[in-house]
Write a protein that holds these residues in place. Structure first.
Motif, PDB file in Angstrom:
ATOM      1  N   SER A 181       0.682  -1.164   0.045  1.00  0.00           N
ATOM      2  CA  SER A 181      -0.122  -0.136  -0.079  1.00  0.00           C
ATOM      3  C   SER A 181       1.027   0.950   0.005  1.00  0.00           C
ATOM      4  CB  SER A 181      -1.097   0.203   1.601  1.00  0.00           C
ATOM      5  OG  SER A 181      -0.336   0.110   2.307  1.00  0.00           O
ATOM      6  N   ARG A 216       2.457   3.925  -1.593  1.00  0.00           N
ATOM      7  CA  ARG A 216       2.686   5.038  -3.408  1.00  0.00           C
ATOM      8  C   ARG A 216       3.600   5.880  -2.849  1.00  0.00           C
ATOM      9  NH1 ARG A 216      -2.417   3.553  -2.586  1.00  0.00           N
ATOM     10  NH2 ARG A 216      -3.461   2.453  -4.336  1.00  0.00           N
ATOM     11  N   HIS A 271      -1.078   2.523   4.273  1.00  0.00           N
ATOM     12  CA  HIS A 271      -0.774   3.180   3.065  1.00  0.00           C
ATOM     13  C   HIS A 271       0.098   4.575   3.670  1.00  0.00           C
ATOM     14  CE1 HIS A 271      -4.152   0.554   2.516  1.00  0.00           C
ATOM     15  NE2 HIS A 271      -4.490   0.879   1.118  1.00  0.00           N
ATOM     16  N   THR A 299       1.582   8.068   1.169  1.00  0.00           N
ATOM     17  CA  THR A 299       2.252   9.016   0.365  1.00  0.00           C
ATOM     18  C   THR A 299       2.600  10.051   0.198  1.00  0.00           C
ATOM     19  OG1 THR A 299      -0.553   7.959  -1.024  1.00  0.00           O
ATOM     20  CG2 THR A 299       0.368  10.237  -2.235  1.00  0.00           C
ATOM     21  N   CYS A 316       4.928  13.718  -1.702  1.00  0.00           N
ATOM     22  CA  CYS A 316       5.319  14.510  -2.617  1.00  0.00           C
ATOM     23  C   CYS A 316       5.722  15.393  -2.399  1.00  0.00           C
ATOM     24  CB  CYS A 316       3.846  14.973  -3.413  1.00  0.00           C
ATOM     25  SG  CYS A 316       3.011  16.270  -1.743  1.00  0.00           S
ATOM     26  N   ALA A 328       1.636  12.264   3.727  1.00  0.00           N
ATOM     27  CA  ALA A 328       0.001  11.610   3.792  1.00  0.00           C
ATOM     28  C   ALA A 328       0.420  10.239   5.112  1.00  0.00           C
ATOM     29  CB  ALA A 328      -0.773  11.776   2.577  1.00  0.00           C
ATOM     30  N   VAL A 386      -2.348   6.961   5.646  1.00  0.00           N
ATOM     31  CA  VAL A 386      -3.307   7.285   4.990  1.00  0.00           C
ATOM     32  C   VAL A 386      -4.145   6.100   6.750  1.00  0.00           C
ATOM     33  CG1 VAL A 386      -4.932   6.202   2.934  1.00  0.00           C
ATOM     34  CG2 VAL A 386      -3.127   7.443   3.317  1.00  0.00           C
ATOM     35  N   ASP A 443      -9.231   8.497   5.678  1.00  0.00           N
ATOM     36  CA  ASP A 443      -8.393   8.407   4.307  1.00  0.00           C
ATOM     37  C   ASP A 443      -7.737   9.465   3.768  1.00  0.00           C
ATOM     38  OD1 ASP A 443      -8.550   5.977   4.879  1.00  0.00           O
ATOM     39  OD2 ASP A 443      -9.346   5.483   3.036  1.00  0.00           O
ATOM     40  N   GLY A 447      -5.121  11.925   1.407  1.00  0.00           N
ATOM     41  CA  GLY A 447      -4.147  11.843   0.507  1.00  0.00           C
ATOM     42  C   GLY A 447      -4.331  13.414   0.218  1.00  0.00           C
ATOM     43  N   LEU A 503      -1.453  15.387  -3.097  1.00  0.00           N
ATOM     44  CA  LEU A 503      -1.225  16.066  -4.059  1.00  0.00           C
ATOM     45  C   LEU A 503      -1.070  17.411  -4.591  1.00  0.00           C
ATOM     46  CD1 LEU A 503      -0.736  15.228  -7.743  1.00  0.00           C
ATOM     47  CD2 LEU A 503      -3.271  15.993  -7.898  1.00  0.00           C
ATOM     48  N   THR A 544      -6.943  15.657   0.108  1.00  0.00           N
ATOM     49  CA  THR A 544      -8.944  14.605  -0.261  1.00  0.00           C
ATOM     50  C   THR A 544      -8.686  13.867   1.405  1.00  0.00           C
ATOM     51  OG1 THR A 544      -7.176  12.775  -1.417  1.00  0.00           O
ATOM     52  CG2 THR A 544      -8.050  14.921  -2.860  1.00  0.00           C
ATOM     53  N   TRP A 545      -9.826  13.555   2.283  1.00  0.00           N
ATOM     54  CA  TRP A 545      -9.920  13.070   2.633  1.00  0.00           C
ATOM     55  C   TRP A 545     -11.373  12.475   2.373  1.00  0.00           C
ATOM     56  CZ3 TRP A 545     -14.393  13.064   6.273  1.00  0.00           C
ATOM     57  CH2 TRP A 545     -14.133  12.385   7.070  1.00  0.00           C
TER      58      TRP A 545
END
Length: 203
Positions: free
Chosen positions: A83, A85, A126, A128, A130, A140, A142, A168, A170, A172, A182-183
């Motif tokens: 999971s 990324r 999870h 993520t 950037c 993030a 998650v 959750d 995320g 960007l 985003t949630w």
């Protein structure tokens, strides 16, 4: 799809069967443009190279050119679930989360290990990341903590933390100083925020 990136008119879509499909601007699909042996959890493009993160015990990083030819591969020590990324290119170096050892490992673009940056906030769930600034990343977490935080890769310091609440999350980047967050939770409630990446404050 398990991961997606866009580069020079093409969209690269990682699939659960280890394939990466390529889609052009007309919607023409080249199936299995890249074919790996396990689930691809992350993919990014940089200077005409595609970098993929393949799940395993441990993970493997692959580098391909834009014709689909493999150029490099190496083992990455994360042994967590499929999971993560968590890979990004910063200053022509590849940054990848190692959830097992709670750190970010920084490689050259051909796989030579440069250094590790410890981070106690990393969970085996999870994840993520950037780029946030020249020497920082946004992370993030998650599910485990639904938190977003900024890590300085030079000092290892967590510069700020944003708690999104149970769910959750995320992230960007959409401009130099701002990110989209985003949630959503199990009730399917969805929220989108714009976050100042210098301060960690919502707009």
């Amino acid at each position: 799809p398990t991961a997606v990136c866009q580069y020079k008119g093409y969209t690269y879509v990682a699939c659960q069967n280890g394939a990466v499909d390529r889609i052009d601007e007309r919607g023409q699909v080249t199936a299995s443009f890249i074919k790996l042996t396990n689930l691809v959890t992350g993919i990014i493009a940089h200077e005409d190279r595609l970098y993929t993160l393949m799940c395993g015990q441990p993970y493997t990083v692959y580098v391909h050119d834009l014709t689909g030819q493999q150029l490099h591969s190496w083992i990455h020590e994360d042994r967590g679930n499929c999971s993560s990324r968590a890979l990004a290119v910063i200053h022509n170096e590849l940054v990848i989360a190692d959830r097992t050892n709670k750190r970010f490992t920084i490689y050259t673009l051909t796989g030579k290990r440069v250094r590790d940056v410890p981070c106690d906030l990393i969970y085996n769930d999870h994840l993520t990341i950037c780029q946030a600034a020249d020497n920082s990343i946004l992370v993030a977490n998650v599910r485990a903590s639904a938190a977003l935080y900024r890590v300085n890769l030079t000092t290892g310091d967590v510069e700020w933390r944003f708690n999104a609440g149970n769910g959750d999350v995320g992230v960007l980047m959409h401009s130099k100083d701002f990110a989209l967050v985003t949630w959503f939770d199990r009730s399917k409630q969805i929220k989108i925020w714009t976050l100042n990446t210098n301060t960690g404050k919502k707009l």
